[in-house]
Write an enzyme that holds these catalytic residues in place. Structure first.
Site, PDB file in Angstrom:
ATOM      1  N   LYS A 215       0.855  -1.193   0.000  1.00 37.72           N
ATOM      2  CA  LYS A 215       0.000   0.000   0.000  1.00 37.72           C
ATOM      3  C   LYS A 215       0.891   1.244   0.000  1.00 37.72           C
ATOM      4  O   LYS A 215       1.807   1.364   0.810  1.00 37.72           O
ATOM      5  CB  LYS A 215      -0.891  -0.013   1.243  1.00 37.72           C
ATOM      6  CG  LYS A 215      -1.629   1.292   1.550  1.00 37.72           C
ATOM      7  CD  LYS A 215      -2.770   1.559   0.594  1.00 37.72           C
ATOM      8  CE  LYS A 215      -3.535   2.828   0.995  1.00 37.72           C
ATOM      9  NZ  LYS A 215      -4.207   2.751   2.294  1.00 37.72           N
ATOM     10  N   ASP A 348     -13.375   1.423   2.882  1.00 35.46           N
ATOM     11  CA  ASP A 348     -12.625   2.157   3.903  1.00 35.46           C
ATOM     12  C   ASP A 348     -13.258   1.951   5.276  1.00 35.46           C
ATOM     13  O   ASP A 348     -13.218   2.838   6.142  1.00 35.46           O
ATOM     14  CB  ASP A 348     -12.523   3.651   3.583  1.00 35.46           C
ATOM     15  CG  ASP A 348     -11.165   4.240   3.969  1.00 35.46           C
ATOM     16  OD1 ASP A 348     -10.338   3.512   4.538  1.00 35.46           O
ATOM     17  OD2 ASP A 348     -10.938   5.441   3.704  1.00 35.46           O
TER      18      ASP A 348
END
Length: 431
Positions: A215, A348
């Protein structure tokens, strides 16, 4: 027979008797060789068709056959779900299981690694119960997500299958650096890396400690101080180094990117997915289509976060950013969807409560998707982005027996997925 001989015979006979009883008991409780799941309907996510009188045959963790009115082998355990509709287990490509909404802002600095780990165990269970049998966790402190993944795989705690990233890469002072502490504490996030050499070292360290995906925080963000979501943070050279090394070592890479320049740089550097994409413009849309780069929008959080900002004590500067960025994202993502940018499902979750993940589907439909298109983002599309098309995403022979069931007709009302009634993961009923 003398007393000693009799004693010896008894000494051997008792363990043998206990072993025989134990074997008989094990045989009596051994699971059936085949489980058959029946339901009135089953969604074929490839064709978009509903299959009536559905039967799914399962051996161990895997599906062996699926279709209409399949013959059920003698002795099979039958699970009859009546009038419900079967779907593949859902996939969320953007979670943060070890965090909760109240961790936004200053409160995050008071949360220890052990506490975050236990938070992750709680949220893994909630996510699985909501019908998400697979997630990609993209950013956690101190490799807590990797520890959680391993605990789930070992059967220590219930939860979805996980692809985990470990600490996200960030420039000093970037979105994924810790901007909450005063400078005298001299604290930076574990994933902070400036320049090509540092970025390669952190990438390789994450992989050393078990990261499935890398990420990268390529732009500023909403829930961080002192940065602008519209501006890029890593350079093209740094991004190319990180992404090419991740790919060389067999990992995919995901970029947190709100702003147009950051999106374009990450796409040109070879990123596999753009997370958020709030300020995507026509050039970014064109590039993502040309490079077949996945977009993982995270949209429902815009409703929840602004409505609950006071309750979670969100600092005012972060709320002010949210009020600008999140509504803008819906307009731009809507344009990207209509233009045909490939979309994978993400939430999220952690910015809003885990377990509410399926509320994202309704937003995708509002922005122009049909219900089947929205469902594909969390099944077919997500499995392709993960690189797990041989394991999850459809109800087909050879795939893991990850199934969910709902009342109603999800092709008519995608919000039925917000109330999953039954969940199976790897052939075991977990709800």
């Amino acid at each position: 027979m003398n007393v000693i001989a009799m004693s010896i015979r008894r000494a051997f006979a008792l363990p043998l008797l206990l072993l025989a009883c134990s074997s008989a008991s094990a045989a009596d409780t051994a699971p059936p060789a085949v489980t058959a799941v029946k339901a009135a309907h089953m969604l074929d996510v490839r064709s978009g068709a509903l299959i009536d009188n559905a039967v799914v045959l399962i051996s161990g963790e895997r599906i062996t056959a699926a279709g209409s009115k399949l013959a059920i082998p003698a002795g099979a355990q039958v699970i009859d779900l009546g009038n419900k509709t079967l779907l593949p287990g859902l996939i969320d490509m953007h979670t943060h299981l070890t965090n909760d909404p109240q961790d936004s802002g200053y409160s995050v600095v008071a949360k220890s690694v052990p506490r975050a780990t236990l938070t992750g165990a709680k949220n893994a269970r909630l996510t699985l119960q909501a019908g998400f049998t697979t997630v990609r966790d993209v950013g956690a402190d101190a490799y807590t997500d990797i520890g959680l993944r391993d605990a789930i795989n070992d059967g220590d705690v219930p939860g979805p299958r996980m692809a985990a990233s470990g600490p996200p890469l960030s420039i000093t002072g970037g979105h994924c650096d810790d901007t909450m502490h005063a400078p005298e504490y001299k604290l930076t996030a574990l994933g902070v890396a400036d320049g090509v050499d540092e970025a390669l070292k952190v990438t390789r360290r994450n992989i050393k400690y078990g990261a499935d995906v890398i990420k990268i925080c390529a732009t500023g963000g909403v829930l961080s101080f002192g940065d602008d979501p519209r501006t890029s943070q890593y350079t093209l050279e740094e991004l190319k180094a990180i992404i090419s090394d991740a790919h060389r070592l067999g990992r995919k890479a995901a970029a947190h990117a709100h702003g147009g320049d950051g999106i374009k740089l990450a796409v040109l550097a070879g990123i596999d997915s753009i997370e958020h994409g709030s300020y995507i413009d026509d050039e970014g849309i064109k590039l993502m289509k040309e490079h077949k780069t996945w977009l993982v929008p995270t949209l429902y959080l815009g409703d929840w976060l602004i409505e609950n900002a006071e309750a979670i004590k969100l600092p005012k500067p972060l709320l002010e950013k949210a009020k600008v960025v999140l509504p803008t994202a819906r307009v731009n993502i809507g344009r990207a969807i209509k233009a045909g940018v490939p979309i994978a499902f993400g939430t999220d979750a952690a910015v809003y409560p885990h377990g509410l993940n399926a509320r994202e589907f309704g937003v995708l439909v509002k922005l122009g998707m049909t219900p089947i298109q929205a469902i594909r983002t969390a099944t077919l599309n997500a499995s392709e982005l993960l690189g797990w098309t041989d394991r999850v995403g459809t109800i087909e022979a050879g795939k893991f027996a990850d199934l969910i069931a709902v009342d109603g007709e999800p092709l008519k009302d995608v919000k039925t997925l917000e109330s999953v009634q039954w969940v199976m993961k790897g052939g075991a009923v977990v709800k």
